[in-house]
Each structure stands twice: as structure tokens, then as C-alpha cells.
Design a protein around this motif. Structure first.
Motif, short mmCIF file in Angstrom:
data_model
loop_
_atom_site.label_atom_id
_atom_site.label_comp_id
_atom_site.label_asym_id
_atom_site.label_seq_id
_atom_site.Cartn_x
_atom_site.Cartn_y
_atom_site.Cartn_z
N THR A 12 0.84 -1.21 0.00
CA THR A 12 0.00 0.00 0.00
C THR A 12 0.87 1.26 0.00
O THR A 12 1.96 1.29 0.54
N ARG A 13 0.29 2.32 -0.61
CA ARG A 13 0.91 3.65 -0.58
C ARG A 13 -0.16 4.71 -0.80
O ARG A 13 -1.21 4.45 -1.39
N ARG A 14 0.09 5.89 -0.29
CA ARG A 14 -0.85 7.00 -0.43
C ARG A 14 -0.49 7.86 -1.64
O ARG A 14 0.68 8.08 -1.93
N THR A 15 -1.50 8.34 -2.33
CA THR A 15 -1.28 9.29 -3.43
C THR A 15 -1.33 10.70 -2.88
O THR A 15 -1.66 10.93 -1.71
N GLY A 18 -4.50 11.61 -1.28
CA GLY A 18 -4.92 10.87 -0.10
C GLY A 18 -5.52 9.51 -0.40
O GLY A 18 -5.92 8.79 0.52
N TYR A 19 -5.62 9.15 -1.67
CA TYR A 19 -6.13 7.81 -1.99
C TYR A 19 -5.08 6.76 -1.60
O TYR A 19 -3.89 7.05 -1.53
N LEU A 20 -5.55 5.52 -1.44
CA LEU A 20 -4.66 4.42 -1.07
C LEU A 20 -4.55 3.45 -2.25
O LEU A 20 -5.54 2.88 -2.68
N ILE A 115 -9.92 3.53 3.92
CA ILE A 115 -8.47 3.66 3.95
C ILE A 115 -7.96 3.55 5.39
O ILE A 115 -6.97 2.86 5.67
N GLU A 119 -5.38 0.73 7.00
CA GLU A 119 -4.14 1.14 7.64
C GLU A 119 -4.07 0.74 9.11
O GLU A 119 -2.99 0.66 9.70
#
Length: 383
Positions: A12-15, A18-20, A115, A119
Motif C-alpha cells: 500500500t501507498r498514499r497518493t 490521499g487515496y490508497l 483507507i 491502515e
């Protein structure tokens, strides 16, 4: 028929918005174990379902993943245009692709609550899909038998759930609705679906997914088999050691027998040995008359002869080869002195004459005279 399979959300990573963005794998090839009631066969305790690679990775099946909605848990109904806004929290962002025996899925979550749930630990992904279940026994390419085959696999949604497969765990949901394009198997709702945890165990080199209880039973049986093999191996080792010991004893006996056979002389060899012994004693007596040979070995006779002729000091600390050589020299000298004529051996010390006989000759003459006059005595007695 509706199925759900689950894997762990990872990568996982955030854009910037704020999207995942996440990576996952879902729906794999191979054998899956289901209870009979989950697939419409309540009379069967376990059903082995085969997912062929040509069905899992078919173009239609992979295409069905594209932009499939992501939900929080499995919804009570299939996701469609009418309920998408209420149920979807994200989607499969791009086309799915083959990843070994799995289907690789890139996801994007856009709902803040979803999200946050991911997390904070809710990271399992369960695929809800429909397929046709074709009944019929067969054997998969890896040698595992199966009872039915999945075909025409179509994805409806992917659900983020608390309890899912996560590698060796599997979850299957058998709730189907007519809206999903398949006849319902049971009337219960998804929230009532049973969760079956499966483990992968290896039996004779073949990986098999079974329940926790089945894994325990298999592990117990495998341990018992290993213990039995170990005991058998120990017994075999002891047996082989005993056989090896017996073989060693027999080999030793055979060697002893061969040695004794080698020591046994033939008649011809025995004659040769007797003649050689007699020749040695004769030669020894020719060298020195007073040497004693009775009870002595050949080497001891030669040593006694050399000592008698040359003295003990001459052979002190001498090796046997030296003594043998000196004996041969003495034997040669004796032969030259006596010659080869037996008569010469008798007369080599000189002949004895009557004059040398002394009183013995006189006694002989008296005996002859007495015999000559014996008749006169006989006549006097008869007169």
C-alpha cells in the motif's frame, strides 16, 4: 454460483490526493476444498474443486476484474449500478494479469473510512465471483483428484474483510442471489456465511489444502509413519550389522581352512621333504659326526653343525642367511674330502689289519683250535 476467496492486501501507498493504492493477488489455480453444503452437495463431507488455468486466466475472466468495485466486507447483494454508490469504496484500477498461479490485482481505495480501516489492520481481500460448477471426477495435472471444475469465472466485487485466506487460509461464501445470475444454494445471507480456515500440507510431495482438523490428523499420521520407518530402519541396521559380523566370522574360518589346506602336503611333496631331511642329516654327519640332530629343525641343525666346526663365537649375533652360507661351505668341503665313492667314505680313515686287532685275533685262533680237537673228546667218552 457465487464464491468468495481471500488474500492479504499488500504494497500500500498514499497518493497526493490521499487515496490508497494497493497490490493484491486473488483467485488462483489448483484444487480447493469445500464442504459439501457450501457447493450444494450436503451429502458429501468434502468436495474437491479444480480451477483450471485456462479458466482462471481466460480473457473474459481477467477482463471481469477491470474496474470491479471494492467494498467493505461482502455486501448482502451483488454490486451493480443501483447500489454502487452506497457500497463501493474503491475499484480495481487497471487490468488484472497472471502472476504465477494467481491473478494480480492493482487496487485503489478512495473512501477515507475504508483507507483508515486498512491502515489500522483490516487488510484481507476477498473476491466475490460467480462461476459454473461442472460436476465430474478427474485428476489435475499435479496428480490430485477432484470432484468438480470451475468454469466461466466472473468477478463481481472485491471485499476488504477481517478474516480471509492470508496465504494458507481460505474463505468461501456460498450465498448467491438471482441478481448475480446464479440460482441460490441456500437462503442464508452473507453475514451468516461460514468461514473455513484451510492449511496447506504436503502429502507425498503434493500440496493439499485441508482444514485445521484435517491438518492435525495428517500431521499425526505422518509422524506415526516416520516413527515406524525410524524403528524399522534401526532394526534393519542391527540386522545388517549382525549379518556383517557373521560374514566376517565365516570369512575368518575360510581363511583358516585355506591356510590349513596349504600346509597339508601331497605324497610327492612329503617324499621330497623326507628326502631333503635325510640329506640334511647325512650332510651334517659328514661334516661332524658328533652333532645331534634329533628333535631339531633344519635351521637349528645347520646352526649346530657350524657351531661345532667353527665355535659358538663364530656365529654369535649372525643372521640365518650367514649361517646357511657357512653350512654350505662346510658341506662342500666335506664332499671334497670324502669324494662321491661310498667305499672311499668307509676307508677314508684307513683300513684296520689283523695285527691291529691284538687280543681279539688270538681269541679267534683259540676258538678255531678248540673246534678242531672237539672230536677227540667225543671218542674218549664213547670208549
Amino acid at each position: 454460483m457465487q464464491f468468495t476467496d481471500t488474500v492479504t492486501v499488500s504494497g500500500t501507498r498514499r497518493t497526493a490526493d490521499g487515496y490508497l493504492v494497493a497490490e493484491a493477488r486473488s483467485v488462483r489455480t489448483g484444487i480447493q476444498l469445500y464442504t459439501g453444503s457450501e457447493v450444494g452437495k450436503p451429502d458429501l463431507p468434502v468436495v474437491r474443486v479444480y480451477r483450471p488455468a485456462d479458466q482462471v486466466f481466460s480473457a473474459d475472466s481477467l477482463q471481469s476484474f477491470t474496474h470491479a468495485p471494492v467494498t467493505m466486507d461482502h455486501p448482502a447483494e451483488a454490486v451493480n449500478a443501483d447500489n454502487w454508490k452506497q457500497l463501493a469504496v474503491g475499484e480495481v484500477s487497471t487490468a488484472a494479469k497472471k502472476d504465477g498461479e494467481w491473478v494480480h490485482l492493482p487496487l485503489i481505495l478512495k473512501d477515507a473510512a475504508a483507507i483508515q480501516a486498512v491502515e489500522t489492520g483490516k487488510r484481507e481481500l476477498s473476491a466475490g465471483y460467480v462461476c459454473e460448477l461442472v460436476w465430474g471426477d478427474g485428476v489435475a495435472p499435479d496428480g490430485q483428484p477432484f470432484n468438480a471444475t470451475q468454469t466461466n469465472i466472473k468477478i463481481n466485487h472485491l471485499a476488504i474483510v477481517d478474516k480471509a485466506r492470508a496465504g494458507s487460509k481460505a474463505r468461501i461464501g456460498d450465498a448467491a442471489s438471482e441478481e448475480w445470475g446464479a440460482a441460490p444454494i441456500n437462503d442464508h445471507q452473507p453475514k451468516e456465511e461460514k468461514i473455513m480456515n484451510l492449511k496447506t500440507v504436503t502429502v507425498d510431495g503434493i500440496p493439499v489444502e485441508v482444514t485445521d482438523q484435517g491438518a492435525t490428523v495428517i500431521a499425526t499420521l505422518q509422524q506415526r509413519l516416520a516413527d515406524a520407518n525410524s524403528k524399522m530402519g534401526t532394526a534393519d541396521t542391527a540386522h545388517l550389522a549382525a549379518i556383517a559380523a557373521k560374514d566376517g566370522e565365516l570369512a575368518k574360518k575360510d581363511a583358516e581352512i585355506d591356510s590349513l589346506k596349504a600346509k597339508v602336503l601331497s605324497d610327492a611333496d612329503l617324499d621330497k621333504r623326507v628326502q631333503a631331511r635325510a640329506d640334511l642329516i647325512s650332510t651334517a654327519k659328514a661334516i661332524t659326526k658328533d652333532v645331534k640332530t634329533e628333535g631339531l629343525a633344519d635351521a637349528a641343525i645347520r646352526k649346530a653343525v657350524v657351531a661345532a666346526k667353527l665355535g659358538d663365537a663364530a656365529i654369535a649375533d649372525k643372521v640365518e642367511a650367514y649361517i646357511d652360507a657357512r653350512f654350505d661351505i662346510l658341506a662342500e668341503d666335506a664332499k671334497k674330502a670324502g669324494g662321491s665313492d661310498p667305499f672311499a667314505s668307509v676307508v677314508k680313515d684307513g683300513l684296520t689289519t689283523h695285527a691291529d686287532l691284538g687280543d681279539s685275533s688270538k681269541a679267534y685262533e683259540a676258538m678255531l683250535q678248540r673246534d678242531r680237537n672237539a672230536w677227540q673228546g667225543n671218542q674218549k667218552e664213547s670208549a
